[in-house]
Write an enzyme that holds these catalytic residues in place. Structure first.
Site, PDB file in Angstrom:
ATOM      1  CG  ASN A  33     -11.958   9.333  10.920  1.00 39.08           C
ATOM      2  OD1 ASN A  33     -11.245  10.079  11.581  1.00 39.08           O
ATOM      3  ND2 ASN A  33     -11.459   8.386  10.149  1.00 39.08           N
ATOM      4  N   GLY A  55       0.834  -1.199   0.000  1.00 35.02           N
ATOM      5  CA  GLY A  55       0.000   0.000   0.000  1.00 35.02           C
ATOM      6  C   GLY A  55       0.863   1.240   0.000  1.00 35.02           C
ATOM      7  CB  ALA A  56       2.371   3.186  -2.451  1.00 34.32           C
ATOM      8  N   GLY A  57      -0.280   4.525  -0.221  1.00 35.66           N
ATOM      9  CA  GLY A  57      -1.005   5.757   0.083  1.00 35.66           C
ATOM     10  C   GLY A  57      -0.198   6.562   1.088  1.00 35.66           C
ATOM     11  CE  LYS A  95      -5.992   5.762  14.626  1.00 34.53           C
ATOM     12  NZ  LYS A  95      -5.235   5.067  13.607  1.00 34.53           N
TER      13      LYS A  95
END
Length: 301
Positions: free
Chosen positions: A195, A11-13, A187
């Site tokens: 959110n 994952g490259a977010g 969390k």
């Protein structure tokens, strides 16, 4: 450093780029991307990490997630994709050797029900990230808030090399905890309040404290969530995060602004389902959930 451990980040977010930038100097790192174009760009340019006023360029190795041979070489995999992307990732993980430990750092709790699909012989770590990050483009990430990574062993065990790798460093603190449920629930609680509120209102986290009416709304949501997911000093913890990340937009707020799919089903739905099981009414939280699901439907994401 000799004999570095092979660490793969899937994952490259924003989070994937941030973790890759911080693990690059203490491991032999590979960042696995969904798109080949992003992997090519990362191999050419590296990661640009913007932290306050400074920009640091970090050279890394990137590969596409479909490169199974590269995945099988890893000695630790960190899963940094969003909840809804796990449908694509779990089948890939199932094919990998069970000797490779996997660390999940997702928001919410939706991923917990998927863990049984990975079998009982694999080492699985569950973690949460307190960092704030925003991806500017395929190779650039802004470190918006410094925090800690907390993890716990869900099943299996770690060898000494991995224990050492996952030891805290001043620049990127990592903490091991005995109880995975405690760290994930805390969390989850904070995310389930901040959110959806910031996503529906389209505001930065700090505005939930500054605006009197929105602060009352925040307190109402905290009180609702507490009935099914009790944590110590809940309101104080939520308000502290709003204060320390006052200028940040939550990931869900950014997803809504950019008309992307949100993680509402991984963050809020598990709490609503818990309420249904105990016949506990959560009217404000359910309303926020329906608004965000409706927005997703309007945008066909």
């Amino acid at each position: 450093m000799e004999n570095q451990i092979n660490v793969g980040i899937i994952g490259a977010g924003a989070m994937g780029l941030l973790y890759a930038a911080n693990f690059a100097d203490k491991s032999k790192l590979t960042l696995f991307t969904h798109r080949k174009e992003q992997a090519d760009l990362l191999n050419q340019k590296g990661i640009s990490l913007i932290d306050n006023e400074t920009t640091k360029n970090i050279h890394i190795h990137a590969a596409q997630i479909t490169e199974e041979e590269q995945l099988t070489k890893q000695q630790l995999l960190i899963i940094a994709v969003k909840q809804y992307s796990l449908n694509e990732i779990i089948p890939i993980l199932q094919k990998l050797p069970t000797k490779i430990p996997i660390l999940f750092i997702q928001n919410g709790a939706g991923h917990l029900e998927r863990l049984s699909e990975l079998g009982t012989t694999r080492t699985i770590l569950l973690g949460i990230s307190e960092h704030g990050a925003g991806r500017e483009d395929d190779t650039t990430v802004i470190w918006r808030g410094h925090g800690r990574t907390k993890y716990s062993i869900f099943q299996g065990e770690l060898n000494d090399d991995l224990k050492e790798l996952l030891t805290s460093s001043p620049a990127f603190p990592i903490e091991k905890h005995a109880n995975y449920q405690a760290i994930i629930q805390e969390k989850l609680f904070i995310n389930a309040v901040i959110n959806p509120l910031t996503a529906v209102l389209g505001v930065q986290n700090g505005k939930l404290l500054e605006n009197q009416e929105w602060h009352r709304l925040l307190i109402r949501v905290v009180n609702e969530v507490e009935t099914v997911l009790p944590i110590e000093n809940a309101l104080e913890k939520v308000e502290t995060i709003c204060r320390t990340t006052a200028l940040n937009f939550s990931s869900m707020a950014l997803d809504c602004m950019n008309e992307r799919m949100t993680e509402i089903d991984g963050i809020v739905l598990p709490i609503l389902e818990k309420g249904d099981k105990t016949e506990t009414s959560l009217p404000t939280l359910r309303t926020l959930y329906q608004i965000i699901k409706g927005l997703e439907g309007e945008r066909h994401v």
